[in-house]
Design a protein around this motif. Sequence first.
Motif, PDB file in Angstrom:
ATOM      1  N   GLY A 252       0.698  -1.098  -0.200  1.00  0.00           N
ATOM      2  CA  GLY A 252      -0.033  -0.089   0.143  1.00  0.00           C
ATOM      3  C   GLY A 252       0.837   1.204   0.060  1.00  0.00           C
ATOM      4  O   GLY A 252       2.077   1.346   0.303  1.00  0.00           O
ATOM      5  N   THR A 253       0.222   2.083  -0.458  1.00  0.00           N
ATOM      6  CA  THR A 253       0.791   3.581  -0.609  1.00  0.00           C
ATOM      7  C   THR A 253      -0.337   4.751  -0.331  1.00  0.00           C
ATOM      8  O   THR A 253      -1.472   4.236   0.130  1.00  0.00           O
ATOM      9  N   VAL A 254       0.077   5.939  -0.723  1.00  0.00           N
ATOM     10  CA  VAL A 254      -1.238   6.793  -0.708  1.00  0.00           C
ATOM     11  C   VAL A 254      -2.037   6.375  -1.884  1.00  0.00           C
ATOM     12  O   VAL A 254      -1.533   6.479  -3.166  1.00  0.00           O
ATOM     13  N   ASN A 255      -3.147   6.560  -1.786  1.00  0.00           N
ATOM     14  CA  ASN A 255      -4.310   6.309  -2.554  1.00  0.00           C
ATOM     15  C   ASN A 255      -5.006   7.650  -2.959  1.00  0.00           C
ATOM     16  O   ASN A 255      -5.912   8.200  -2.211  1.00  0.00           O
ATOM     17  N   PRO A 256      -4.910   8.187  -4.381  1.00  0.00           N
ATOM     18  CA  PRO A 256      -5.328   9.468  -4.377  1.00  0.00           C
ATOM     19  C   PRO A 256      -6.707   9.515  -4.910  1.00  0.00           C
ATOM     20  O   PRO A 256      -7.148   8.622  -5.425  1.00  0.00           O
ATOM     21  N   VAL A 257      -7.290  10.719  -4.677  1.00  0.00           N
ATOM     22  CA  VAL A 257      -8.899  10.942  -5.196  1.00  0.00           C
ATOM     23  C   VAL A 257      -8.904  12.179  -6.127  1.00  0.00           C
ATOM     24  O   VAL A 257      -8.225  13.173  -5.232  1.00  0.00           O
ATOM     25  N   PHE A 258      -9.307  12.055  -7.273  1.00  0.00           N
ATOM     26  CA  PHE A 258      -9.591  13.118  -8.012  1.00  0.00           C
ATOM     27  C   PHE A 258     -10.812  13.512  -8.232  1.00  0.00           C
ATOM     28  O   PHE A 258     -11.741  12.531  -8.444  1.00  0.00           O
ATOM     29  N   VAL A 259     -11.407  14.835  -7.743  1.00  0.00           N
ATOM     30  CA  VAL A 259     -12.569  15.356  -7.985  1.00  0.00           C
ATOM     31  C   VAL A 259     -12.661  16.323  -9.097  1.00  0.00           C
ATOM     32  O   VAL A 259     -12.019  17.312  -9.264  1.00  0.00           O
ATOM     33  N   SER A 260     -13.479  15.786 -10.204  1.00  0.00           N
ATOM     34  CA  SER A 260     -13.626  16.983 -11.375  1.00  0.00           C
ATOM     35  C   SER A 260     -14.309  17.984 -11.033  1.00  0.00           C
ATOM     36  O   SER A 260     -15.097  18.187 -10.114  1.00  0.00           O
ATOM     37  N   PRO A 261     -13.914  19.030 -11.544  1.00  0.00           N
ATOM     38  CA  PRO A 261     -14.525  20.347 -11.715  1.00  0.00           C
ATOM     39  C   PRO A 261     -15.997  20.175 -11.822  1.00  0.00           C
ATOM     40  O   PRO A 261     -16.935  21.086 -11.191  1.00  0.00           O
ATOM     41  N   ALA A 262     -16.527  19.260 -12.808  1.00  0.00           N
ATOM     42  CA  ALA A 262     -18.025  19.221 -12.925  1.00  0.00           C
ATOM     43  C   ALA A 262     -18.702  18.343 -11.635  1.00  0.00           C
ATOM     44  O   ALA A 262     -20.003  18.279 -11.796  1.00  0.00           O
ATOM     45  N   GLN A 284      -6.893   2.751   9.176  1.00  0.00           N
ATOM     46  CA  GLN A 284      -6.150   1.579   9.256  1.00  0.00           C
ATOM     47  C   GLN A 284      -6.666   0.654   7.789  1.00  0.00           C
ATOM     48  O   GLN A 284      -6.495  -0.484   8.230  1.00  0.00           O
ATOM     49  N   PHE A 285      -6.736   1.325   6.796  1.00  0.00           N
ATOM     50  CA  PHE A 285      -7.048   0.383   5.467  1.00  0.00           C
ATOM     51  C   PHE A 285      -5.850   0.592   4.561  1.00  0.00           C
ATOM     52  O   PHE A 285      -5.333   1.780   4.504  1.00  0.00           O
ATOM     53  N   CYS A 286      -5.145  -0.607   3.892  1.00  0.00           N
ATOM     54  CA  CYS A 286      -4.194  -0.228   2.858  1.00  0.00           C
ATOM     55  C   CYS A 286      -4.869   0.546   1.565  1.00  0.00           C
ATOM     56  O   CYS A 286      -4.085   1.268   0.858  1.00  0.00           O
ATOM     57  N   THR A 287      -6.156   0.515   1.618  1.00  0.00           N
ATOM     58  CA  THR A 287      -7.045   1.347   0.331  1.00  0.00           C
ATOM     59  C   THR A 287      -7.501   2.796   0.983  1.00  0.00           C
ATOM     60  O   THR A 287      -8.248   3.366   0.150  1.00  0.00           O
ATOM     61  N   LYS A 288      -6.872   3.076   2.020  1.00  0.00           N
ATOM     62  CA  LYS A 288      -7.556   4.275   2.651  1.00  0.00           C
ATOM     63  C   LYS A 288      -7.379   5.535   1.573  1.00  0.00           C
ATOM     64  O   LYS A 288      -5.816   5.708   1.447  1.00  0.00           O
TER      65      LYS A 288
END
Length: 520
Positions: A252-262, A284-288
């Motif tokens: 696991g590493t940092v799991n990013p989230v992209f929020v579209s302008p739309a 405490q999740f590897c997918t956090k």
Amino acid sequence: MSLAVRQDESAAASPAAEASYDPATGEIRGSVAHTPAARVDALLEAAALAAPALASSSPAERSVWIEAASAAVLEHTDELVAIAEEETRLGLPRLTGELERAAAQARFYAGVALEGSYLDVCLDEAPAGSLARWNVPLGPVAVFGASNFPFGFGVFGHDVASALAAGCPVVVKAHPAHPRLSAAIAEVVGTALSAAGAPEGAHALVVGFDAGLQIVDDPRIAVVCFTGSQAGGMALVERAARRGVPVFAEMGTVNPVFVSPAAEGRRDEIAAGFVGSYTLGAGQFCTKPGLLLAPAGQGYAAAIRSVLDGVAPAPLLTEAIAARFSETAARLQATVGADVPVAEPPSGFTVAPALVTARISDLTEGSPLLEECFGPVAVVAEYESVDEALEALARLQPSLAASVFTSGDPERDDPGAASAVRSLIPRVGRVAVDAWPTGVIGTWAQQHGGPWPATSRPEATSVGAGALDRFLRPVTVQNARAGLIPAFVSRENPWSIPLRIDGRLHLPHPASALETETTP
């Protein structure tokens, strides 16, 4: 029937035993003795002797064994969940659901084996003679389970059940975050497998750091599976590399989230979902989801902080995890030059959730903002343009998963979201569109892995039908005939499995539609 787990209930820690801590108070609630080297050797020998029997067994036989173990685990739900709550404080509803999903997932893996395509049987007639190719089990598997999923990635979790389904015996190393639970599950599963007719040595448990090193170093172990920190995973990879043994480490590493302008009209919904996801299980999740990129001027940071105010402090699994969380939060504070609230723990290993707001220009290579922090903290950075956000995503380490949030209207074009998905596909194992990464569905199409350093083997998955592939290798026999190769490797197809004959795929029946859900 009650469990009679062999354990020392004294409150004193011992160098010869694994202490069991209550994360809410930090108190020792018992211990489990370390496995002596001679006993580890005996368990390894039993696994090696069991390997040929498991390899030659049919998927139908293995299904009976796995079904018996799954039923036994469910029969002891109350007792097992009570021990798990004492050692993890993850909550009775969460733990009960996780146990039920683990039992269902084990049955799913048995169904995958019954379907038969994992064997990849190919039969060819060539000018130089006939060829038969199929997959064979590698042999005994060492499994190092996870602290954060005591049932889903523990003594009878994904790694263990998929290895058994593939025809491999398993030796599990008990996790120090829940040694009493590990011993209890091992007793239940071992008893059930034996009663169902599984070979002696099909499943075993060892306890202690030295016992873990012994199984990794032993030539009778053919595969190692690990779920945990990058440091621990890579240490196992390097150690096992001395004798060429594959290590499937999910780190696991940092799991990013992209929020579209739309997605502007969904701000409050996304803010609430983000907080719920990154504080789930005390983070405490590897997918956090550890980093959210949001369009500037839409008020995401303020909306997230408003939701976060209603989230209470929670205990982390171990004292070491709590200490690392506080240290990382302090580094984040120093990086952004702003206050990151981390409450002093009232007792035990309890910490308060935190949010870090940063400029997207702060997301530079080597920055602590781009490092995984195991626990309830996340970073929010605002971008001025989609191109700026995509450039930031390209600087991240590859991850297990990522999320992309769109307008939510499937009829509306969203070029920003489309660009983000295309950019993320080469860098993650799974892209969740309009969904959070903390829900992993155990199906035929699932991929729970990712490029290094998220995992040590980017082609592998630890969840889903492909999980069996980790424990197999192909073999070919030329000029094969009846009596020299297994009976199922034939054009008569006695097991009714998918076959590829002279390059053409033959499907005797549709694939199984079994699926369950888990949340690693």
